[in-house]
Enzyme design. Structure first.
Site, PDB file in Angstrom:
ATOM      1  N   ASP A   1      56.623  24.890  19.893  1.00 42.96           N
ATOM      2  CA  ASP A   1      55.179  24.851  19.664  1.00 42.96           C
ATOM      3  C   ASP A   1      54.877  25.519  18.317  1.00 42.96           C
ATOM      4  O   ASP A   1      55.470  25.147  17.309  1.00 42.96           O
ATOM      5  CB  ASP A   1      54.478  25.507  20.867  1.00 42.96           C
ATOM      6  CG  ASP A   1      52.964  25.415  20.835  1.00 42.96           C
ATOM      7  OD1 ASP A   1      52.427  24.344  21.180  1.00 42.96           O
ATOM      8  OD2 ASP A   1      52.321  26.412  20.468  1.00 42.96           O
TER       9      ASP A   1
ATOM     10  N   TYR B   1      41.174  20.297  21.172  1.00 48.94           N
ATOM     11  CA  TYR B   1      41.268  21.763  21.119  1.00 48.94           C
ATOM     12  C   TYR B   1      41.515  22.288  19.702  1.00 48.94           C
ATOM     13  O   TYR B   1      40.938  23.309  19.306  1.00 48.94           O
ATOM     14  CB  TYR B   1      42.326  22.280  22.100  1.00 48.94           C
ATOM     15  CG  TYR B   1      43.765  22.063  21.703  1.00 48.94           C
ATOM     16  CD1 TYR B   1      44.511  23.088  21.135  1.00 48.94           C
ATOM     17  CD2 TYR B   1      44.391  20.825  21.894  1.00 48.94           C
ATOM     18  CE1 TYR B   1      45.834  22.896  20.767  1.00 48.94           C
ATOM     19  CE2 TYR B   1      45.700  20.633  21.537  1.00 48.94           C
ATOM     20  CZ  TYR B   1      46.417  21.663  20.965  1.00 48.94           C
ATOM     21  OH  TYR B   1      47.720  21.463  20.601  1.00 48.94           O
TER      22      TYR B   1
ATOM     23  N   TYR C   1      45.768  28.380  14.430  1.00 51.52           N
ATOM     24  CA  TYR C   1      45.135  27.063  14.263  1.00 51.52           C
ATOM     25  C   TYR C   1      44.114  27.088  13.126  1.00 51.52           C
ATOM     26  O   TYR C   1      43.912  26.095  12.441  1.00 51.52           O
ATOM     27  CB  TYR C   1      44.446  26.642  15.562  1.00 51.52           C
ATOM     28  CG  TYR C   1      45.388  26.396  16.707  1.00 51.52           C
ATOM     29  CD1 TYR C   1      45.964  25.140  16.914  1.00 51.52           C
ATOM     30  CD2 TYR C   1      45.720  27.416  17.594  1.00 51.52           C
ATOM     31  CE1 TYR C   1      46.842  24.909  17.970  1.00 51.52           C
ATOM     32  CE2 TYR C   1      46.599  27.201  18.650  1.00 51.52           C
ATOM     33  CZ  TYR C   1      47.154  25.946  18.829  1.00 51.52           C
ATOM     34  OH  TYR C   1      48.024  25.719  19.860  1.00 51.52           O
TER      35      TYR C   1
ATOM     36  N   HIS D   1      55.339  20.016  28.058  1.00 48.53           N
ATOM     37  CA  HIS D   1      55.276  20.777  26.811  1.00 48.53           C
ATOM     38  C   HIS D   1      56.110  22.053  26.846  1.00 48.53           C
ATOM     39  O   HIS D   1      56.762  22.404  25.867  1.00 48.53           O
ATOM     40  CB  HIS D   1      53.813  21.132  26.511  1.00 48.53           C
ATOM     41  CG  HIS D   1      53.635  21.865  25.221  1.00 48.53           C
ATOM     42  ND1 HIS D   1      53.911  21.282  24.003  1.00 48.53           N
ATOM     43  CD2 HIS D   1      53.228  23.138  24.954  1.00 48.53           C
ATOM     44  CE1 HIS D   1      53.657  22.165  23.037  1.00 48.53           C
ATOM     45  NE2 HIS D   1      53.252  23.292  23.589  1.00 48.53           N
TER      46      HIS D   1
END
Length: 325
Positions: free
Chosen positions: A109, A162, A239, A304
């Site tokens: 990730d 998201y 992010y 995931h």
């Protein structure tokens, strides 16, 4: 795995101007090279508990930090302090502090994204890479194209996705309230990280839903207790630096990832269903960007959180690859 978990040591290391919490297993004077594990969102070093136990038993020194903003590691208040350059700097400084020259790196990730940047910026520190879940995506990581990453995701999935919602300070923090940490972590881990799961705070009968067989209540507690204490802002700030990373990485616009690599992904992972990603991974694009890509492993039925869902299988793929070096 309980015996393996019991062998994990914890320490705090000063690196790159922050205090980093590091979990370790295996002998420090291990004859084999060290393996550094980089976790994703919303996770901790603990996501690698299975791999750390098994690989330590096979003679490897395993090092798994809580990344900047997570768990026991410092969380600087400034959003701009979470760029890929800061986090790669943390990893390199951690290696220096531990006296490790070249290491094996395993990412998942956001940890996979940081690992790709690490291999671009400092390939001299990485013997080989096993990356999971997130493939190298030049147009997302590096300003080699005209479309900003946030614009790409906005066009592909809309403003409620998201990654798009996370951009505005305060909005994500309302959804990801530390008071709801247990519910949020549970939903994200159980839902295989859909954008709906990332939607956050809707506590209902979620705690009555049975956990998947690879996750225990004690595991959920481990994650939840840390996020109740720290909140999620540190992780969300990664992010918020996607566009900044993309701009700052422009000097590497045409650079290749020059590190021997194995890529592992679940066929149920959201990241394996981005527009065009499977053609890129399997039809030569990925290999062109990562010339030393040795193979791609697609694990059927995996979502995931692959290193937890398919722990033994992922560990074998890591060991099988790094044991060649």
């Amino acid at each position: 795995m309980d015996g393996a978990a019991a062998a994990i040591r914890h320490r705090t290391v000063e690196a790159n101007g922050i205090a980093m919490h590091v979990a370790e297993s295996g002998a420090e004077g291990s004859p084999r090279a060290a393996v550094v594990f980089l976790h994703g969102f919303p996770e901790l070093w603990y996501s690698w508990r299975h791999q750390m136990g098994h690989l330590a038993a096979r003679g490897y020194r395993c090092v798994a930090p809580d990344l900047r903003g997570y768990g026991g590691t410092d969380a600087p208040p400034d959003v701009a302090s979470y760029s890929a350059f800061h986090v790669v700097g943390d990893v390199v400084a951690l290696l220096d502090a531990l006296g490790l020259g070249k290491v094996f790196v395993v990412g998942h990730d956001w940890g996979a994204i940081i690992a790709w940047y690490l291999c671009l910026f400092r390939p001299d520190r990485v013997t080989a890479l096993v990356n999971t879940s997130v493939a190298f995506m030049r147009h997302i990581f590096i300003r080699a194209a005209a479309v900003k990453p946030t614009d790409f995701f906005n066009r592909a999935y809309g403003p409620t996705y998201y990654i798009c919602r996370f951009q505005e300070p305060g909005v994500a923090e309302e959804e990801f309230s530390p008071a709801n940490a247990r519910y949020i972590v549970r939903q994200i881990l159980c839902n295989r990280f859909t954008s709906e799961a990332a939607g956050g705070a809707k506590p209902a009968a979620a705690d009555e839903e049975p956990l998947p067989p690879w996750l225990t209540e004690a595991d959920v507690d481990q994650f939840a207790s840390e996020f109740e204490r720290t909140g999620f802002t540190g992780g969300i700030n990664y992010y918020r630096n996607m566009d900044r990373n993309w701009e700052l990485a422009a000097p590497w616009a045409d650079a290749k990832v020059a590190v021997p690599t194995r890529f592992v992904v679940g066929d149920g992972d959201l990241t394996y269903h981005y527009p065009g990603i499977q053609d890129y991974i399997h039809k030569g694009g990925f290999k062109a960007d990562v010339p030393l890509l040795e193979d791609v492993v697609v694990i059927p039925g995996a979502g995931h959180f692959i290193q937890q869902e398919k722990a033994d299988e992922v560990t074998e793929h890591i060991y099988d690859f790094i044991s060649k070096f």
